[in-house]
Design an enzyme around this catalytic site. Structure first.
Site, PDB file in Angstrom:
ATOM      1  N   GLU A  33      -7.516  -4.899   5.710  1.00 26.38           N
ATOM      2  CA  GLU A  33      -8.223  -4.375   3.931  1.00 26.38           C
ATOM      3  C   GLU A  33      -6.839  -5.617   3.010  1.00 26.38           C
ATOM      4  OE1 GLU A  33      -8.469  -0.198   5.573  1.00 26.38           O
ATOM      5  OE2 GLU A  33      -8.752   0.359   3.443  1.00 26.38           O
ATOM      6  N   HIS A  83     -12.693   3.102  -0.567  1.00 27.58           N
ATOM      7  CA  HIS A  83     -12.161   2.408   0.563  1.00 27.58           C
ATOM      8  C   HIS A  83     -13.233   0.765   0.534  1.00 27.58           C
ATOM      9  CE1 HIS A  83     -12.316   5.399   3.777  1.00 27.58           C
ATOM     10  NE2 HIS A  83     -11.169   5.583   3.378  1.00 27.58           N
ATOM     11  N   GLU A 111     -14.518   0.814  15.304  1.00 28.61           N
ATOM     12  CA  GLU A 111     -13.869  -0.294  16.575  1.00 28.61           C
ATOM     13  C   GLU A 111     -13.803  -0.264  17.727  1.00 28.61           C
ATOM     14  OE1 GLU A 111     -10.755  -2.123  13.867  1.00 28.61           O
ATOM     15  OE2 GLU A 111     -11.756  -2.147  12.451  1.00 28.61           O
ATOM     16  N   ASN A 112     -13.810   1.469  17.667  1.00 27.28           N
ATOM     17  CA  ASN A 112     -12.856   1.522  19.359  1.00 27.28           C
ATOM     18  C   ASN A 112     -13.683   2.406  20.151  1.00 27.28           C
ATOM     19  OD1 ASN A 112     -10.181  -0.213  19.144  1.00 27.28           O
ATOM     20  ND2 ASN A 112     -10.061   1.280  17.608  1.00 27.28           N
ATOM     21  N   ASN A 139       1.092  -0.798   0.179  1.00 32.42           N
ATOM     22  CA  ASN A 139      -0.290  -0.379   0.086  1.00 32.42           C
ATOM     23  C   ASN A 139       0.723   1.338   0.190  1.00 32.42           C
ATOM     24  OD1 ASN A 139      -1.461   2.153   0.524  1.00 32.42           O
ATOM     25  ND2 ASN A 139      -2.839   0.768   2.162  1.00 32.42           N
ATOM     26  N   ARG A 141     -10.886  16.641   6.416  1.00 32.51           N
ATOM     27  CA  ARG A 141     -11.632  16.397   4.900  1.00 32.51           C
ATOM     28  C   ARG A 141     -13.185  16.895   5.361  1.00 32.51           C
ATOM     29  NH1 ARG A 141     -10.893  10.891   2.446  1.00 32.51           N
ATOM     30  NH2 ARG A 141      -8.473  10.891   2.600  1.00 32.51           N
ATOM     31  N   ARG A 165      -2.217  -2.245  -3.708  1.00 34.95           N
ATOM     32  CA  ARG A 165      -3.561  -1.499  -3.553  1.00 34.95           C
ATOM     33  C   ARG A 165      -3.537  -0.445  -4.526  1.00 34.95           C
ATOM     34  NH1 ARG A 165      -4.933   3.332   1.043  1.00 34.95           N
ATOM     35  NH2 ARG A 165      -7.026   3.330   0.542  1.00 34.95           N
TER      36      ARG A 165
HETATM   37  P1  ADP Z   1      -6.492   5.653   8.866  1.00 31.67           P
HETATM   38  O1  ADP Z   1      -7.758   5.730   7.904  1.00 31.67           O
HETATM   39  O2  ADP Z   1      -5.879   5.996   8.686  1.00 31.67           O
HETATM   40  O3  ADP Z   1      -6.557   3.758   8.517  1.00 31.67           O
HETATM   41  P2  ADP Z   1      -7.804   4.242  11.523  1.00 31.67           P
HETATM   42  O4  ADP Z   1      -8.987   3.135  10.898  1.00 31.67           O
HETATM   43  O5  ADP Z   1      -6.709   3.867  11.910  1.00 31.67           O
HETATM   44  O6  ADP Z   1      -7.342   5.012  10.171  1.00 31.67           O
HETATM   45  O7  ADP Z   1      -8.927   5.410  12.138  1.00 31.67           O
HETATM   46  C1  ADP Z   1      -7.734   6.635  12.696  1.00 31.67           C
HETATM   47  C2  ADP Z   1      -8.861   7.269  13.536  1.00 31.67           C
HETATM   48  O8  ADP Z   1      -9.983   5.988  14.924  1.00 31.67           O
HETATM   49  C3  ADP Z   1      -8.714   8.399  14.501  1.00 31.67           C
HETATM   50  O9  ADP Z   1      -9.136   9.609  14.239  1.00 31.67           O
HETATM   51  C4  ADP Z   1      -8.435   7.648  15.808  1.00 31.67           C
HETATM   52  O10 ADP Z   1      -8.551   8.620  17.015  1.00 31.67           O
HETATM   53  C5  ADP Z   1      -9.508   6.664  16.140  1.00 31.67           C
HETATM   54  N1  ADP Z   1      -9.632   5.964  16.937  1.00 31.67           N
HETATM   55  C6  ADP Z   1      -8.407   4.706  17.462  1.00 31.67           C
HETATM   56  N2  ADP Z   1      -8.912   4.108  18.493  1.00 31.67           N
HETATM   57  C7  ADP Z   1     -10.348   5.204  19.299  1.00 31.67           C
HETATM   58  C8  ADP Z   1     -10.416   4.520  20.112  1.00 31.67           C
HETATM   59  N3  ADP Z   1      -9.918   4.265  21.336  1.00 31.67           N
HETATM   60  N4  ADP Z   1     -11.568   5.595  20.622  1.00 31.67           N
HETATM   61  C9  ADP Z   1     -12.190   6.850  19.770  1.00 31.67           C
HETATM   62  N5  ADP Z   1     -10.871   6.942  18.562  1.00 31.67           N
HETATM   63  C10 ADP Z   1     -10.257   5.430  18.439  1.00 31.67           C
END
Ligand code: ADP
Length: 424
Positions: free
Chosen positions: A390, A182, A339-340, A7, A246, A93
């Site tokens: 991915e 995506h 996810e988080n 990627n 964005r 990718r």
């Molecule tokens: P990318 O698009 O660069 O692959 P990611 O999928 O890793 O990005 O997502 C990054 C985002 O996820 C950031 O805004 C980060 O703050 C958020 N994030 C990661 N862990 C948490 C969490 N525990 N709670 C809230 N937001 C989170």
């Protein structure tokens, strides 16, 4: 047999070496700050035997970065590849496939030429992708190189959903239409979500799901019967949801207004909507959702506003997509935020009771890191947390191409997509 997944971004190159049979990640790494003068480059690689190793490496371009990465992967002591023959194929990718590339595609000279032309549609993204492909062709002659496109999964969107109401010639002459991005992530999580729904008696062909990829970039897709019928990103990844930096959806005339008020150039406007807007622009604090949540919890009003604008936009899309699909069976959350962040999932679902969405708040708080249903038993709509992958999807698509008995010459026939019949 292993698949190398690459990627390459504007100044970075992420890679994973994946065992084709077990899908185990044998090595993964990142070469960053490629071509940067103000910061020195470094490569970080992780394997089972070495753990995480990091070292400085000067890399003027992606070609050099790929040389370094390849040397590291094949290093007699630290490497995981004893001979090039172990690498069955490389999956790249590629961000934009336009209307021509709607399937993972074996790279040929003709394809590369077509891809070069496609760079007009994605001037920031496609050129580094192509640099990565060229470097691999040079380093691994004879190893099949497969391009897997971010846009391809969205190729089934019908014309009434992908057309903008602009003069038609801009579509035919310049390719101005919705493509969506995506795609590998939406495809991966949708696959798992359909399996989860099937266990609850909802047949894949009858399913209506909304996938929410919420990371630094954010997008949603409406997927009916396993086929995308609409998605929030457009000609470029700037449309749709609020993202880290964005803006997402805007009144298009705002750009004209700002250009006049600020005496702004095209590149100024480009910078404003892509780099200075979103969570960062609204909060004035950060593009990172963790910072926004923390500040909002501490009473920062603009961070709170950014959170609410972010979630409200997602809720609007859920409603719009439920209408577009004639119903809703599941909302799927994925990527860093999806996810988080229990906070975001809760806020998105909060007012969706009328659609039959009932979130189990305890599960929402505690579940992490695995595919799981977060809805109450009584909920008519499932709320699924599905971690995305991915790289695994790209490896699978790459294997699918090389496993095909006869690899078709993908550019031999450049077909105009008929979305309603595009095979998926
Ligand atoms: P990318 O698009 O660069 O692959 P990611 O999928 O890793 O990005 O997502 C990054 C985002 O996820 C950031 O805004 C980060 O703050 C958020 N994030 C990661 N862990 C948490 C969490 N525990 N709670 C809230 N937001 C989170």
């Amino acid at each position: 047999m292993k698949i190398l997944v690459l990627n390459s971004g504007s100044s970075s190159l992420k890679y994973q070496l994946i065992d084709a049979e077990t899908e185990e990640v044998v090595a993964k790494g990142l070469a960053e700050c490629i071509g940067m003068t103000q910061r020195s480059g470094q490569i970080i690689q992780e394997t089972k035997s070495t753990g995480k190793i990091a070292f400085e490496a000067e890399m003027d371009c992606h070609d050099e970065a790929m040389d370094r990465v390849f040397a590291l992967l094949t290093d007699p002591e630290m490497g995981v590849v004893k001979q090039v023959g172990e690498i069955a194929a490389v999956g790249h990718r590629v961000v934009h496939g336009g209307e021509k590339f709607v399937q993972p595609t074996l790279i040929t000279d003709d394809c590369l030429e077509e891809l070069e032309k496609m760079s007009e549609l994605a001037p920031l993204h496609n050129p580094p992708n192509i640099d990565g492909i060229r470097a691999c062709l040079r380093l691994m002659p004879g190893v099949p190189q497969i391009a897997v496109f971010d846009t391809a999964f969205h190729a089934t969107i019908p014309d009434y959903a992908y057309m903008y109401a602009l003069p038609y010639d801009y579509y035919t002459e310049f390719g101005v239409r919705r493509y969506g991005f995506h795609g590998t992530s939406h495809q991966y999580v949708a696959g798992l979500a359909l399996e989860m729904l099937a266990k609850q008696g909802i047949a894949p062909e009858a399913s209506r799901i909304v996938t929410c990829h919420l990371g630094n970039g954010c997008s949603m897709a409406a997927i009916r019967g396993g086929r995308v019928i609409d998605t929030s990103m457009g000609l470029t990844p700037a449309e749709g949801l609020v993202m880290g930096t964005r803006s997402g959806d805007l009144d298009p005339a705002i750009l004209v207004y700002l250009a006049r008020r600020l005496d702004a150039s095209v590149s100024d406007i480009d910078r404003i909507i892509n780099k200075e807007s979103g969570l960062l622009g609204l909060s004035g604090l950060s593009s990172d959702m963790r910072d926004i949540e923390e500040a909002a919890a501490n009473g920062n009003a603009r961070a709170e506003l950014a959170l609410e604008v972010f979630c409200y936009r997602i809720r609007k899309y859920v409603g719009a997509y439920a209408a577009a699909m004639g119903g809703l069976d599941a909302i799927v959350f994925t990527a860093g935020i999806g996810e988080n962040s229990p906070v975001i999932r809760e806020r998105v679902c909060r007012d969706l009771g009328f659609l039959g969405v009932q979130l189990d708040e305890a599960k929402n708080e505690t579940e992490r890191g695995r595919a799981v249903d977060l809805a109450k038993e009584s909920s008519r709509v499932r709320v699924l947390l599905v971690p995305t992958n991915e790289e695994r999807m790209i490896a699978r698509e790459t294997m699918r191409v090389i496993a095909a008995a006869e690899v078709p010459s993908p550019c031999a026939e450049v077909v105009k997509i008929e979305p309603a019949s595009a095979a998926r």
